[in-house]
Design a protein around this motif. Structure first.
Motif, mmCIF file in Angstrom:
data_model
loop_
_atom_site.group_PDB
_atom_site.id
_atom_site.type_symbol
_atom_site.label_atom_id
_atom_site.label_comp_id
_atom_site.label_asym_id
_atom_site.label_seq_id
_atom_site.Cartn_x
_atom_site.Cartn_y
_atom_site.Cartn_z
ATOM 1 N N VAL A 108 0.836 -1.197 0.000
ATOM 2 C CA VAL A 108 0.000 0.000 0.000
ATOM 3 C C VAL A 108 0.870 1.246 0.000
ATOM 4 O O VAL A 108 0.616 2.209 -0.740
ATOM 5 N N ASP A 109 1.912 1.242 0.809
ATOM 6 C CA ASP A 109 2.829 2.379 0.857
ATOM 7 C C ASP A 109 3.477 2.609 -0.506
ATOM 8 O O ASP A 109 3.555 3.743 -0.990
ATOM 9 N N ASP A 110 3.927 1.541 -1.135
ATOM 10 C CA ASP A 110 4.530 1.652 -2.468
ATOM 11 C C ASP A 110 3.535 2.205 -3.486
ATOM 12 O O ASP A 110 3.881 3.067 -4.300
ATOM 13 N N LEU A 111 2.304 1.730 -3.437
ATOM 14 C CA LEU A 111 1.278 2.213 -4.366
ATOM 15 C C LEU A 111 0.983 3.696 -4.145
ATOM 16 O O LEU A 111 0.815 4.453 -5.105
ATOM 17 N N GLU A 112 0.930 4.103 -2.883
ATOM 18 C CA GLU A 112 0.681 5.517 -2.590
ATOM 19 C C GLU A 112 1.803 6.390 -3.138
ATOM 20 O O GLU A 112 1.545 7.448 -3.720
ATOM 21 N N LYS A 113 3.047 5.948 -2.980
ATOM 22 C CA LYS A 113 4.176 6.718 -3.499
ATOM 23 C C LYS A 113 4.128 6.800 -5.021
ATOM 24 O O LYS A 113 4.357 7.860 -5.599
ATOM 25 N N ARG A 114 3.810 5.690 -5.664
ATOM 26 C CA ARG A 114 3.728 5.682 -7.122
ATOM 27 C C ARG A 114 2.595 6.579 -7.609
ATOM 28 O O ARG A 114 2.735 7.296 -8.604
ATOM 29 N N LEU A 115 1.480 6.559 -6.907
ATOM 30 C CA LEU A 115 0.348 7.408 -7.270
ATOM 31 C C LEU A 115 0.724 8.882 -7.123
ATOM 32 O O LEU A 115 0.401 9.699 -7.994
ATOM 33 N N GLU A 116 1.409 9.218 -6.045
ATOM 34 C CA GLU A 116 1.858 10.602 -5.859
ATOM 35 C C GLU A 116 2.781 11.032 -6.999
ATOM 36 O O GLU A 116 2.672 12.149 -7.510
ATOM 37 N N GLN A 117 3.682 10.138 -7.410
ATOM 38 C CA GLN A 117 4.588 10.455 -8.510
ATOM 39 C C GLN A 117 3.815 10.681 -9.805
ATOM 40 O O GLN A 117 4.102 11.615 -10.559
ATOM 41 N N LEU A 118 2.824 9.829 -10.062
ATOM 42 C CA LEU A 118 2.019 9.995 -11.269
ATOM 43 C C LEU A 118 1.214 11.293 -11.229
ATOM 44 O O LEU A 118 1.091 11.981 -12.243
ATOM 45 N N GLU A 119 0.688 11.633 -10.060
ATOM 46 C CA GLU A 119 -0.064 12.871 -9.931
ATOM 47 C C GLU A 119 0.837 14.077 -10.171
ATOM 48 O O GLU A 119 0.425 15.064 -10.783
ATOM 49 N N GLU A 120 2.064 14.002 -9.667
ATOM 50 C CA GLU A 120 3.027 15.084 -9.892
ATOM 51 C C GLU A 120 3.338 15.217 -11.374
ATOM 52 O O GLU A 120 3.370 16.324 -11.922
ATOM 53 N N LEU A 121 3.565 14.082 -12.049
ATOM 54 C CA LEU A 121 3.844 14.109 -13.484
ATOM 55 C C LEU A 121 2.666 14.653 -14.268
ATOM 56 O O LEU A 121 2.838 15.432 -15.200
ATOM 57 N N ALA A 122 1.488 14.253 -13.893
ATOM 58 C CA ALA A 122 0.279 14.727 -14.597
ATOM 59 C C ALA A 122 0.090 16.220 -14.385
ATOM 60 O O ALA A 122 -0.367 16.920 -15.289
ATOM 61 N N GLY A 123 0.457 16.712 -13.229
ATOM 62 C CA GLY A 123 0.325 18.128 -12.937
ATOM 63 C C GLY A 123 1.317 18.985 -13.697
ATOM 64 O O GLY A 123 1.072 20.164 -13.951
ATOM 65 N N MET A 124 2.433 18.401 -14.103
ATOM 66 C CA MET A 124 3.459 19.134 -14.831
ATOM 67 C C MET A 124 3.089 19.337 -16.285
ATOM 68 O O MET A 124 3.607 20.222 -16.939
ATOM 69 N N GLN A 125 2.235 18.513 -16.821
ATOM 70 C CA GLN A 125 1.922 18.574 -18.258
ATOM 71 C C GLN A 125 0.845 19.575 -18.558
ATOM 72 O O GLN A 125 0.069 20.009 -17.859
#
Length: 125
Positions: A108-125
């Motif tokens: 769950v912790d790993d998934l949360e970190k990956r989701l945060e990274q994806l959200e950050e990437l999506a926010g940059m575009q």
């Protein structure tokens, strides 16, 4: 409860607790003395009714989760105590349960970190 309560009829408000406490619409309808057909119509056609039902279901789930979380430490302590049991099968089961919990928490912790990274990437575009 949601703000859409004023948009609901008296019958809709009366039905909601029965829908929450029954897994079957027909049973809820019988207990609320409303036709199941009417409940299905509300579920299909009334967004405020669906929203209020969902809001109440989520409040109930949150309360149950809070109750579970308040007992989590006691459950973990019990499993740790069972690691010292005289019975090998009990020790093994406790060890397996503890390891399963650790692996699930890590996932769950790993998934949360990956989701945060994806959200950050999506926010940059």
């Amino acid at each position: 409860m949601s703000r859409n309560v004023s948009d609901l009829s008296e019958n809709q408000l009366r039905v909601l607790p029965f829908l929450i406490s029954n897994s079957c619409v027909a049973q809820a309808a019988q207990e609320a003395r409303v036709s199941a057909k009417q409940i299905y119509r509300w579920l299909q056609e009334s967004k405020p009714f669906r929203d209020e039902l969902r809001s109440r279901q989520m409040a109930l789930a949150d309360a149950a989760m809070s109750n579970l979380l308040s007992h989590m430490q006691k459950a973990v302590d019990t499993l740790i105590d069972l690691l010292e049991s005289d019975k090998p099968t009990v020790r093994r089961a406790a060890a397996r349960d503890l390891l399963d919990m650790v692996f699930k928490l890590k996932s769950v912790d790993d998934l949360e970190k990956r989701l945060e990274q994806l959200e950050e990437l999506a926010g940059m575009q």
